[in-house]
Design a protein around this motif. Structure first.
Motif, PDB file in Angstrom:
ATOM      1  N   PRO A  14      -0.475   4.436  -8.247  1.00  0.00           N
ATOM      2  CA  PRO A  14      -1.049   3.168  -8.700  1.00  0.00           C
ATOM      3  C   PRO A  14      -1.226   2.162  -7.569  1.00  0.00           C
ATOM      4  O   PRO A  14      -0.444   2.106  -6.619  1.00  0.00           O
ATOM      5  N   HIS A  15      -2.278   1.372  -7.694  1.00  0.00           N
ATOM      6  CA  HIS A  15      -2.509   0.242  -6.796  1.00  0.00           C
ATOM      7  C   HIS A  15      -2.894  -0.950  -7.640  1.00  0.00           C
ATOM      8  O   HIS A  15      -3.692  -0.834  -8.564  1.00  0.00           O
TER       9      HIS A  15
ATOM     10  N   GLY B 134       3.612  -0.624  -8.329  1.00  0.00           N
ATOM     11  CA  GLY B 134       3.513   0.815  -8.514  1.00  0.00           C
ATOM     12  C   GLY B 134       4.892   1.419  -8.391  1.00  0.00           C
ATOM     13  O   GLY B 134       5.691   1.019  -7.528  1.00  0.00           O
ATOM     14  N   THR B 135       5.217   2.380  -9.247  1.00  0.00           N
ATOM     15  CA  THR B 135       6.558   2.938  -9.253  1.00  0.00           C
ATOM     16  C   THR B 135       6.512   4.391  -9.694  1.00  0.00           C
ATOM     17  O   THR B 135       5.540   4.836 -10.319  1.00  0.00           O
ATOM     18  N   VAL B 136       7.551   5.145  -9.368  1.00  0.00           N
ATOM     19  CA  VAL B 136       7.683   6.517  -9.858  1.00  0.00           C
ATOM     20  C   VAL B 136       8.263   6.460 -11.269  1.00  0.00           C
ATOM     21  O   VAL B 136       9.313   5.854 -11.493  1.00  0.00           O
TER      22      VAL B 136
ATOM     23  N   ARG C 150       0.828  -1.209   0.000  1.00  0.00           N
ATOM     24  CA  ARG C 150       0.000   0.000   0.000  1.00  0.00           C
ATOM     25  C   ARG C 150       0.857   1.251   0.000  1.00  0.00           C
ATOM     26  O   ARG C 150       0.562   2.217  -0.699  1.00  0.00           O
ATOM     27  N   ARG C 151       1.949   1.229   0.761  1.00  0.00           N
ATOM     28  CA  ARG C 151       2.765   2.434   0.915  1.00  0.00           C
ATOM     29  C   ARG C 151       3.794   2.603  -0.196  1.00  0.00           C
ATOM     30  O   ARG C 151       4.064   3.724  -0.626  1.00  0.00           O
ATOM     31  N   THR C 152       4.398   1.495  -0.644  1.00  0.00           N
ATOM     32  CA  THR C 152       5.516   1.588  -1.591  1.00  0.00           C
ATOM     33  C   THR C 152       5.157   1.196  -3.012  1.00  0.00           C
ATOM     34  O   THR C 152       5.933   1.488  -3.934  1.00  0.00           O
TER      35      THR C 152
END
Length: 487
Positions: A274-275, A282-284, A122-124
């Protein structure tokens, strides 16, 4: 006049330096292989000093003794690989643990058993898998006396490969860009810097980590001692984010797949964090003036490395290019199927202990059948990802491909056939390096925006349209599904 971009592309099997003009033309390249160390099954290591020395040597070679034309440097790198060094001496403390390394599988399994994965994801945006950097850092602290001692005395610096190169080039700047930071398990996707709670969870000292910066802008400066003049470092990005930018996938929903050592698919998700409910990541994608654009990603650990395995370990081919002729020499693979889980299975399965499988062998199976099955494995893995992306509400309308394997016309057509989708391949397939050039060109003011730079620097593309009969496609996918259960 300084109007050229120097790109340093520190990959998994080699490191390169490339010169790009303002219009995206590549004007020079120098390349050196990197030594792969395999001290135990599932372990993969690099020598950080070798990465630095060979990257610098390539940069000097391609510049040719005159850096006056270089306006800026862009750096792109193998992601998740961890380097530990002494921040006072600048010397590495241990071999780098490479992204493919699986030694922390048991640690990840333990964290899953304690119920941490849902909150970490959820966080990363990431899953608990040995692939990511945080558990590699923890392993170094637990198992390497030099790393642990440096941490105790406040001298330890951790970083991914771009961070290591910037530190060496600048003479001490300890930074990482947001795209690489988002692959560590230690950065919350909505957090500006590494997260104290996540660092505590993984047992990594926050003080040893670099400062998180944008992917483009003036991020550091290369000391004049290395290349003859001081040059701003204006672009940093992990290789897959860089390739996405190099493909011009700057609008929401645009998708690219890179076929290099591994295979990596990214879909631009804009400013939406994103989830995934289907074990994607999910990534930057990039960060500009502190504002982030995100992507959803699926990663397969083995792509071009499977072809390298056929060449180097099994001796079935003399060169990677030979696989295309072998694939064309037969009508089908004779029901031979390869599941290339030589480094475990990545998305969407995430089975670090899975092992590779060759099924369907008979006395009729020879070099051609195995080579064709190896190429077919690229489409099979990508199809698994396509299903997961669609289930997460990110179906592909078109796929942009790049990377060393994508030059194989047979494989590109097979992708289109199995995905039942148009596949575009740019005329210049080295989009990872091009993406770093685009970032640096914007970062130094050569172009006003990423879109302007992409429009100016990208060339043409070839389209592969699906041609395979539907029944043939479904039969292939059914054979792959059966082989996958054995992996």
């Amino acid at each position: 006049m300084a109007d050229r971009i120097l790109v340093l592309d520190a990959g998994t099997t080699s490191t390169r330096a490339m010169i790009f003009a303002r219009d995206g033309r590549m004007e020079g390249v120098a390349q050196a292989e990197l030594t792969q160390h395999y001290p135990r099954p599932g372990w993969v290591e690099h020598d950080p000093a070798e990465i630095w020395e060979r990257t610098l040597a390539c940069a000097r070679e391609v510049i040719g003794g005159d850096a006056s034309a270089i306006a800026a440097i862009g750096i792109t790198n193998q992601r998740e690989t961890v380097v530990a060094w002494d921040r006072e001496s600048g010397d590495p403390l241990a071999r780098a643990i490479v992204w493919q390394d699986r030694r922390t599988a048991q640690f990840c399994a333990g964290m899953k058993d304690y119920g941490h994965e849902a909150e970490v994801q959820r966080r990363t945006g990431l899953l608990l898998d040995p692939y990511f950097s945080g558990t590699k850092m923890r392993w170094m602290l637990d198992n390497d006396e030099a790393v642990r001692g440096a941490a105790q005395t406040g001298r330890l610096a951790f970083g991914t490969v771009e961070s290591w190169l910037v530190y060496k080039l600048s003479g001490g700047d300890h930074v990482t860009d947001a795209s690489n930071a988002s692959r560590t398990l230690l950065l919350a996707l909505d957090g500006a810097q590494f997260d104290g709670d996540l660092c505590e969870l993984f047992g990594v000292p926050q003080a040893a980590l670099p400062r998180v910066v944008d992917t483009h802008g003036e991020l550091a400066r290369c000391h004049a001692r290395w290349l003859g003049s001081e040059i701003p470092i204006c672009g940093l990005a992990g290789d897959q984010q860089s390739a996405t930018i190099g493909q011009g996938c700057l609008a929401f929903g645009e998708t690219k797949a890179t076929y290099g050592t591994g295979a990596f698919v990214l879909t631009n998700k804009g400013q939406e964090i994103p989830h995934s409910d289907n074990r994607l990541l999910g990534t930057v994608l990039y960060q500009e003036n502190g504002a982030r654009t995100y992507a959803i990603e699926g990663s397969c650990f083995v792509a071009g490395s499977l072809i390298k395995y056929l060449r180097d370990q099994l001796g079935l081919i003399a060169s990677a290019a030979e696989t295309e002729d072998l694939a064309r020499s037969i009508e089908n693979s004779g029901e031979v199927v390869i599941v290339p889980a030589l480094a475990g299975l990545g998305a969407p399965h995430w089975k670090p202990d899975a092992r590779g499988v060759i099924s369907g062998l008979s006395f009729a199976s020879g070099r051609a059948q195995i080579a064709r099955a190896a190429l077919e494995a690229m489409a099979h893995q990508t199809h698994d990802l396509a299903n997961a992306f669609a289930a997460d509400g990110a179906p592909w309308c078109r796929l942009h491909i790049d990377g060393g394997m994508s030059v194989n016309d047979w494989m590109a057509q097979d992708l289109a056939d199995i995905l039942a989708l148009e596949v575009d391949r740019p005329d210049f397939v080295e989009t990872t390096a091009l993406g770093a050039a685009i970032l640096a060109a914007v970062g130094c003011g050569m172009h006003a925006s990423l879109q302007e730079a992409a429009d100016a620097m990208r060339g043409g593309a070839r389209c592969f349209a699906p041609q395979m009969d539907g029944e043939v496609r479904e039969a292939r996918l059914a054979r792959y599904a059966r082989a996958l259960t054995a992996a």
